[in-house]
Design a protein around this motif. Sequence first.
Motif, PDB file in Angstrom:
ATOM      1  N   PHE A   1       0.833  -1.203   0.000  1.00 44.77           N
ATOM      2  CA  PHE A   1       0.000   0.000   0.000  1.00 44.77           C
ATOM      3  C   PHE A   1       0.869   1.256   0.000  1.00 44.77           C
ATOM      4  O   PHE A   1       1.967   1.260   0.551  1.00 44.77           O
ATOM      5  N   PRO A   2       0.346   2.339  -0.613  1.00 47.42           N
ATOM      6  CA  PRO A   2       1.072   3.613  -0.552  1.00 47.42           C
ATOM      7  C   PRO A   2       0.706   4.402   0.704  1.00 47.42           C
ATOM      8  O   PRO A   2      -0.477   4.533   1.039  1.00 47.42           O
ATOM      9  N   PHE A   3       1.723   4.872   1.420  1.00 49.78           N
ATOM     10  CA  PHE A   3       1.536   5.887   2.450  1.00 49.78           C
ATOM     11  C   PHE A   3       2.054   7.202   1.866  1.00 49.78           C
ATOM     12  O   PHE A   3       2.942   7.185   0.995  1.00 49.78           O
ATOM     13  N   TYR A   4       1.501   8.304   2.346  1.00 47.30           N
ATOM     14  CA  TYR A   4       1.883   9.598   1.792  1.00 47.30           C
ATOM     15  C   TYR A   4       2.503  10.458   2.893  1.00 47.30           C
ATOM     16  O   TYR A   4       1.974  10.542   4.014  1.00 47.30           O
ATOM     17  N   HIS A   5       3.640  11.089   2.543  1.00 48.70           N
ATOM     18  CA  HIS A   5       4.319  11.966   3.492  1.00 48.70           C
ATOM     19  C   HIS A   5       4.260  13.391   2.937  1.00 48.70           C
ATOM     20  O   HIS A   5       4.772  13.661   1.838  1.00 48.70           O
ATOM     21  N   THR A   6       3.618  14.268   3.683  1.00 51.23           N
ATOM     22  CA  THR A   6       3.419  15.630   3.181  1.00 51.23           C
ATOM     23  C   THR A   6       4.722  16.427   3.168  1.00 51.23           C
ATOM     24  O   THR A   6       5.587  16.279   4.041  1.00 51.23           O
ATOM     25  N   ILE A   7       4.845  17.276   2.144  1.00 50.82           N
ATOM     26  CA  ILE A   7       6.015  18.142   1.958  1.00 50.82           C
ATOM     27  C   ILE A   7       5.526  19.592   2.026  1.00 50.82           C
ATOM     28  O   ILE A   7       4.622  19.994   1.287  1.00 50.82           O
ATOM     29  N   PHE A   8       6.137  20.386   2.927  1.00 52.16           N
ATOM     30  CA  PHE A   8       5.663  21.736   3.227  1.00 52.16           C
ATOM     31  C   PHE A   8       6.521  22.799   2.543  1.00 52.16           C
ATOM     32  O   PHE A   8       7.723  22.601   2.343  1.00 52.16           O
ATOM     33  N   SER A   9       5.891  23.900   2.214  1.00 50.42           N
ATOM     34  CA  SER A   9       6.619  25.074   1.741  1.00 50.42           C
ATOM     35  C   SER A   9       7.305  25.730   2.936  1.00 50.42           C
ATOM     36  O   SER A   9       6.670  26.012   3.956  1.00 50.42           O
ATOM     37  N   SER A  10       8.604  25.965   2.823  1.00 52.00           N
ATOM     38  CA  SER A  10       9.334  26.610   3.921  1.00 52.00           C
ATOM     39  C   SER A  10       8.892  28.054   4.119  1.00 52.00           C
ATOM     40  O   SER A  10       9.026  28.602   5.220  1.00 52.00           O
ATOM     41  N   LYS A  11       8.368  28.664   3.079  1.00 52.89           N
ATOM     42  CA  LYS A  11       7.973  30.079   3.165  1.00 52.89           C
ATOM     43  C   LYS A  11       6.550  30.251   3.695  1.00 52.89           C
ATOM     44  O   LYS A  11       6.305  31.026   4.612  1.00 52.89           O
ATOM     45  N   THR A  12       5.609  29.505   3.110  1.00 52.63           N
ATOM     46  CA  THR A  12       4.196  29.710   3.467  1.00 52.63           C
ATOM     47  C   THR A  12       3.714  28.767   4.557  1.00 52.63           C
ATOM     48  O   THR A  12       2.693  29.028   5.209  1.00 52.63           O
ATOM     49  N   GLY A  13       4.423  27.657   4.744  1.00 51.52           N
ATOM     50  CA  GLY A  13       3.985  26.676   5.735  1.00 51.52           C
ATOM     51  C   GLY A  13       2.872  25.782   5.254  1.00 51.52           C
ATOM     52  O   GLY A  13       2.358  24.950   6.009  1.00 51.52           O
ATOM     53  N   GLU A  14       2.474  25.935   4.002  1.00 51.28           N
ATOM     54  CA  GLU A  14       1.389  25.130   3.461  1.00 51.28           C
ATOM     55  C   GLU A  14       1.932  23.813   2.877  1.00 51.28           C
ATOM     56  O   GLU A  14       3.077  23.728   2.444  1.00 51.28           O
ATOM     57  N   VAL A  15       1.050  22.797   2.851  1.00 46.95           N
ATOM     58  CA  VAL A  15       1.386  21.534   2.193  1.00 46.95           C
ATOM     59  C   VAL A  15       1.316  21.738   0.688  1.00 46.95           C
ATOM     60  O   VAL A  15       0.270  22.164   0.158  1.00 46.95           O
ATOM     61  N   GLU A  16       2.409  21.476  -0.004  1.00 53.02           N
ATOM     62  CA  GLU A  16       2.441  21.650  -1.468  1.00 53.02           C
ATOM     63  C   GLU A  16       2.471  20.316  -2.211  1.00 53.02           C
ATOM     64  O   GLU A  16       1.874  20.187  -3.289  1.00 53.02           O
ATOM     65  N   HIS A  17       3.185  19.345  -1.653  1.00 53.72           N
ATOM     66  CA  HIS A  17       3.381  18.075  -2.361  1.00 53.72           C
ATOM     67  C   HIS A  17       3.286  16.924  -1.363  1.00 53.72           C
ATOM     68  O   HIS A  17       3.240  17.129  -0.148  1.00 53.72           O
TER      69      HIS A  17
END
Length: 663
Positions: free
Chosen positions: A431-447
């Motif tokens: 199964f795939p698990f997903y690890h969120t990647i954050f923008s260092s500037k905005t703090g939002e999840v981008e990828h």
Amino acid sequence: MDNCLRLISEEFTAQLNGNKYFSAFLNGENISIVTEKVYMFLDRALSSEFDESLREQAFNIGARHYHLDIPLLHVIEFLEHIEDNLAYSIENPNGMMCSYNLDNFGAIKSEISKAYLFEQVQNADFYNISLFTVYSTTNIVTSTISWMMDVNNRILSGDLEKGPELSHNACILSGHFSKPYFRMIFNRTDDERRFHEMHTGLHSTANSLFYFYDNQDYNKTYLLYCDLLEQCNSLLSFFYERILLFEQNKKNILLSLVEDKLSEGEDISLICLNVRNMAVINDVWGQENGDFVLNEVESVVDKIYGIYNENATYIRTSEGLFYIAVFAPRTEAQDSFERFAGLIDGMSVTKELLEINLRFICVFLPLSDSDSDYKGNLAYLTKQLLNKCKDDNEWKMLYERSDIEEQVARIEEKKRNNHYIIQSFDADKIFPFYHTIFSSKTGEVEHVEVLARVCDDKTCMNAGIFIDYLIATDRITELDRKILHRVAEDLEVLGEHVNRVFINMNPKSLQSDDYLKTFEWFNRLAREKEVEAVFEITEQALFRNVNIVRALHMKYGVKFAIDDFGTGYSNFNIVSEMARNELINYIKIDGSLIKNILESPEGFHIVEGISSIAQKLNLKTVAEFVANREILETIRRVGIDNAQGFYLSQPAPLEKLTFEGKL
């Protein structure tokens, strides 16, 4: 009055002229001239006392026939034909002159046979025996050759003091039979028995040979010597075959010998030696100098644990590892290990103007027969302990029983895990698990990054546990395909929250037609769902497969991220070219650099440099292994674009994933 010998010679000449087989031996010479010379010699030899000059002449005739490749049997048959006909003519002269001393035929045949024997001995070049150069350094072969040389010296000199050892139990070669090295090469009982029989046969033939030689029966001596040569060749060829089989599987043979001796209750210690900087030596100085280094190291190993050691043996693998088995009490084995370690500590190798300093990893393992878990585990056990020695930043380790038991327990756990992995894999529980990647500037999840997991109803196993096993069993490409199919089911939901999905790709998958078909289908589907798929590949794999990566980009428009960047090749020329051609758009910095960025000034400057170069190349950067607030602030300060790590989020299946900003 006609001479009966003349008449017999003429009749025989007529027979020879009609014999194409015999004519070929004479290499175009006139048979009539040859037989005339033979007639003149026999007329003199049978008409007077057989003196030294006649012996010399007979010997020279034998030598000449030997070099014409005329078999001795034919020459003897020719002389016996003349002798029989002369005997008949003497009894029935029919008016012919026929007064010859037939007793001299024995001396003639003896001298001719002696010439064949001596020529054969003098022309027996043992160092040109077929395939001998392959195993010329082995003592078993050199002992056999030395024994045959003693046979030759005894024949040519006639000196009884120079003779070989005729008892098969007392010769030098038999001294090797009880040694561990011999038992490794002849690890099958029937092969060992056959070698013993061949060795005994050599001595039996030699005993018969010298019996006839001492009784001056050179004809039988010559025939036995030819047989002895053939037996020697057979023995060496058989030994060569065993060496070839041994070389192909010597590591397993040695470890199997150790396991067998353990089960018999013997005291055994295993020593493993690795030249730690061997890869650098090969890369910098070349393979030829690398082989020279290993040969020099082996000469030191051989000095302590070589074939003359009654209680030890060793092998050198194609990877340059040395495995040494010591069949002795621990204290004795450990003393030898300390002496050996003293010889290699600080060792350097000099070749012409080249001086290479060597770095070793060397471990000592005292083994016991009380634990059956050794069976089949020794190869992996030694590998793990060598790695442990390296990880502990030690060059020499004497492991205790408790250390070995701990490693054996880990091996058993790994076996259980591997069994579980294959069962789960075959049951399609990937199964795939997903690890969120954050923008260092905005703090939002981008990828998000896709991480493979093996799951059942109770637990999930992360990829770090099973990836190496799938690579070793050639199932890694199958994993990559399964993950693409699983992620495809989640693309629509992912597209609502993130811009990109990062997916790991093993370089072996780049060579698989089945994977590339799935790859094409997945990228087409991702574009339909308005999600950009970015495939992560390590910098080493990327640089080695740059042409394939370029072809995939041109065909499908797909982009790549360099994973684990900063500790491998780090070839910025290639990175720059790929960036200009838009093959890559992300660099994921190696986690070891990020984890230690607060404690390591060098690591900090490397990350800072990667960030600066990436910005100039218009590449985005991702810092993995962000474990705390301090690391997060540091990567922000040096301009890293994205952050990923357990401080920020935990990998999770899609249904449990949150896409809320964290920074």
